[in-house]
Scaffold this active site. Structure first.
Site, PDB file in Angstrom:
ATOM      1  N   ASP A 173       3.405   9.247  -1.009  1.00 10.88           N
ATOM      2  CA  ASP A 173       2.280   8.470  -0.509  1.00 10.88           C
ATOM      3  C   ASP A 173       1.960   7.359  -1.494  1.00 10.88           C
ATOM      4  OD1 ASP A 173       0.267   7.834   1.292  1.00 10.88           O
ATOM      5  OD2 ASP A 173      -0.343   9.923   1.501  1.00 10.88           O
TER       6      ASP A 173
ATOM      7  N   HIS B 140       0.824  -1.221   0.000  1.00 11.48           N
ATOM      8  CA  HIS B 140       0.000   0.000   0.000  1.00 11.48           C
ATOM      9  C   HIS B 140       0.856   1.269   0.000  1.00 11.48           C
ATOM     10  CE1 HIS B 140      -4.010  -1.900   0.724  1.00 11.48           C
ATOM     11  NE2 HIS B 140      -3.205  -2.915   0.992  1.00 11.48           N
TER      12      HIS B 140
HETATM   13  O1  F6P Z   1       0.287   1.499   3.955  1.00  6.90           O
HETATM   14  C1  F6P Z   1      -0.296   2.471   4.661  1.00  6.90           C
HETATM   15  C2  F6P Z   1      -0.946   2.008   5.945  1.00  6.90           C
HETATM   16  O2  F6P Z   1      -0.741   0.671   6.250  1.00  6.90           O
HETATM   17  C3  F6P Z   1      -2.432   2.338   5.877  1.00  6.90           C
HETATM   18  O3  F6P Z   1      -3.216   1.416   6.505  1.00  6.90           O
HETATM   19  C4  F6P Z   1      -2.554   3.558   6.709  1.00  6.90           C
HETATM   20  O4  F6P Z   1      -2.424   4.687   5.912  1.00  6.90           O
HETATM   21  C5  F6P Z   1      -1.409   3.481   7.660  1.00  6.90           C
HETATM   22  O5  F6P Z   1      -0.405   2.765   7.002  1.00  6.90           O
HETATM   23  C6  F6P Z   1      -1.828   2.894   8.970  1.00  6.90           C
HETATM   24  O6  F6P Z   1      -0.776   2.767   9.811  1.00  6.90           O
HETATM   25  P1  F6P Z   1      -0.935   2.155  11.265  1.00  6.90           P
HETATM   26  O7  F6P Z   1      -1.646   0.836  11.080  1.00  6.90           O
HETATM   27  O8  F6P Z   1       0.463   2.037  11.732  1.00  6.90           O
HETATM   28  O9  F6P Z   1      -1.751   3.126  12.023  1.00  6.90           O
END
Ligand code: F6P
Length: 487
Positions: free
Chosen positions: A364, A157
């Site tokens: 991003d 992602h």
């Molecule tokens: O890849 C991005 C991501 O995994 C998305 O789920 C979100 O933008 C963010 O990172 C969430 O991070 P965390 O689970 O560490 O809060």
């Protein structure tokens, strides 16, 4: 096919609760409909050897949500350590912020191995596994080590950076070779995909033909699958949400000023300091714009135990206070800065209220806020999206006003242009972006990846690694959760 989706963060998804992270929120509606089993962290940890790692298994739409208590001894090294202090900065091209100890790496590997053992519970002859994101780069190889021959997919992602940045991650070779245990590896953009292929050929010396790489694990297909949203559903939610009390209060408080909105996790990749500096610059260069526009910046605290995040929180709070102190009036606060999360419903209403959406990350993967801002607009009087050209969404939303988030003056000028844009141009740009969102929805993204995973049952044959680990215990489901409806 019995699909098993794996991500670190999962959600039960209540639209009225604060959202936590783009990935979990995006996956929920599609996983729910698909009948898949979604496996992830419960958000709690547990000590000692676990006979039964699943804290809860419950029905989720036509499938199930299975949540694990991750091992207490390794959680910090895995999440705050290797995943978010080594991989996250590297993936967002911040090699200067990479911090990694050997212990953190070992914990990351332990948690990946732990997850692999737990997943065996859901293994059936017709299963397919779909691993999400950088928390589980080694999971494909761990599953193969446990004798899993079923299709395994991986989707990243985040962005994938230049080869030289990835080479700054300790153990990068071992980790990326582990990813190649997956049959299908998906990225958000063409640039991410090309960077990955360049790493494979230059750093690992692997041969690539037509997007298929051959490694010690066999063959893996590398492809681009830009993630989408459900634009119609979000538009309906936004239209309804304008009468939500929080949204009505905001509108009443504006005294005729225009509203610009930014909604981000408090993360250094989001370009928040540069964004505030751009508004500062705009009000300095064009004093007539004072009192005509307010920035509502929601910056939800995130990963607060990590030093770089704590530092950012302090820096941003200081900067906002400084800008407000210099430009503010007794009855006008230029930047309303909120450190808390909001539900998807409220956010949809806030987006529709704002004449300008500012989404200006330094890097991003996709940035679904950009897509949600567009979907939330009133078709008769849409707002303008100011979008960083380094967000994955810029590849698709090229009718946004694209900016370089490092160019503060340029951003300041572009925000002023957005504020003054005539209706016919706003509508033309919005219609074009909305058409794109409608033609590439989250449902299509999900279906396309799963179809491609099914098609990618490449013969791994002799290239498969031998089983090196004892088969793990398969835990009886009944004992997990008396109320569980999954069978
Ligand atoms: O890849 C991005 C991501 O995994 C998305 O789920 C979100 O933008 C963010 O990172 C969430 O991070 P965390 O689970 O560490 O809060």
């Amino acid at each position: 096919m019995n699909l098993v989706v794996v991500s670190n963060r999962v959600t039960r998804g209540n639209v009225n609760e604060p959202m936590t992270g783009g990935l979990a929120a995006a996956l929920l509606p599609v996983v729910e409909k698909s009948g898949a089993i979604w496996v992830g962290s419960s958000g709690r940890v547990r000590d000692g050897a676990q006979k039964e790692p699943f804290a809860e298994i419950e029905a989720l739409g036509a499938g199930a949500l299975a949540m694990l208590d991750l091992p207490a001894a390794h959680y910090g090294g895995y999440y705050e350590g290797f995943a978010n202090s080594a991989l996250w900065p590297a993936l967002h091209s911040r090699a200067d912020l990479i911090r990694a100890s050997q212990e953190d790496y070992l914990s990351y590997r332990e948690v990946n191995a732990f997850m692999a053992r737990a997943l065996l519970r859901f293994k059936k002859p017709d299963s397919a596994f779909w691993i999400q994101d950088y928390h589980f780069l080694a999971l494909g190889a761990e599953l193969r080590d446990l004798g899993v021959t079923q299709p395994i997919g991986f989707f990243l992602h985040t962005p994938w950076p230049a080869r030289t940045v990835i080479e700054g991650v300790p153990h990068h070779r071992e980790l990326i070779k582990s990813v190649l245990a997956c049959d299908l590896i998906g990225f958000q953009t063409k640039d991410d995909c090309e960077n990955f292929l360049e790493y494979l050929s230059s750093s690992l010396g692997l041969g690539i033909e037509d997007g298929v790489v051959t490694s010690g694990h066999g063959r893996s297909r590398i492809a681009v699958f830009p993630i989408g949203i459900d634009p119609e559903k979000f538009a309906r939610q936004a239209a309804k949400a304008v009468s939500h009390p929080d949204v009505s209060r905001l509108r009443r408080s504006l005294n005729g000023e225009k509203l610009a909105i930014g909604v981000d996790r408090l993360d250094y990749s989001k370009g928040l300091v540069n964004r505030v500096n751009a508004f500062d610059r705009m009000w300095t260069l064009q004093p007539a714009l004072a009192r005509t526009v307010t920035l509502l910046q929601i910056a939800t605290p995130s990963r607060g135990a990590i030093e770089a995040y704590g530092n950012l929180q302090g820096e941003l709070a200081q900067l906002v206070s400084d800008v407000n102190g210099r430009h503010g009036e007794v009855d006008w606060t230029p930047i309303r800065y909120l450190n808390k999360g909001f539900s998807q419903t409220v956010l949809a209403g806030l987006f529709r209220t704002a004449q300008v959406g500012v989404v200006t990350p330094l890097h991003d993967g996709m940035n679904l806020v950009a897509k949600e801002y567009v979907a939330a607009q009133n078709p008769a009087d849409p707002g303008v999206l100011v979008l960083s050209k380094f967000a994955g969404a810029a590849d698709e939303l090229d009718m946004a006003l694209l900016v370089n988030p490092h160019d503060i003056d340029g951003m300041a000028r572009t925000i002023a242009v957005a504020l003054a844009m005539p209706l016919h141009e706003r509508r033309m740009r919005w219609e074009s972006m909305m058409a794109r969102l409608r033609s590439h929805t989250i449902q299509q993204w999900f279906a396309e990846f799963v179809d491609a995973l099914q098609d990618t049952q490449i013969n791994r044959g002799a290239a498969m690694r031998p089983v090196t680990t004892e088969p793990p215990t398969v835990w009886p489901l009944r004992s997990v959760n008396a109320g569980a409806r999954y069978h």
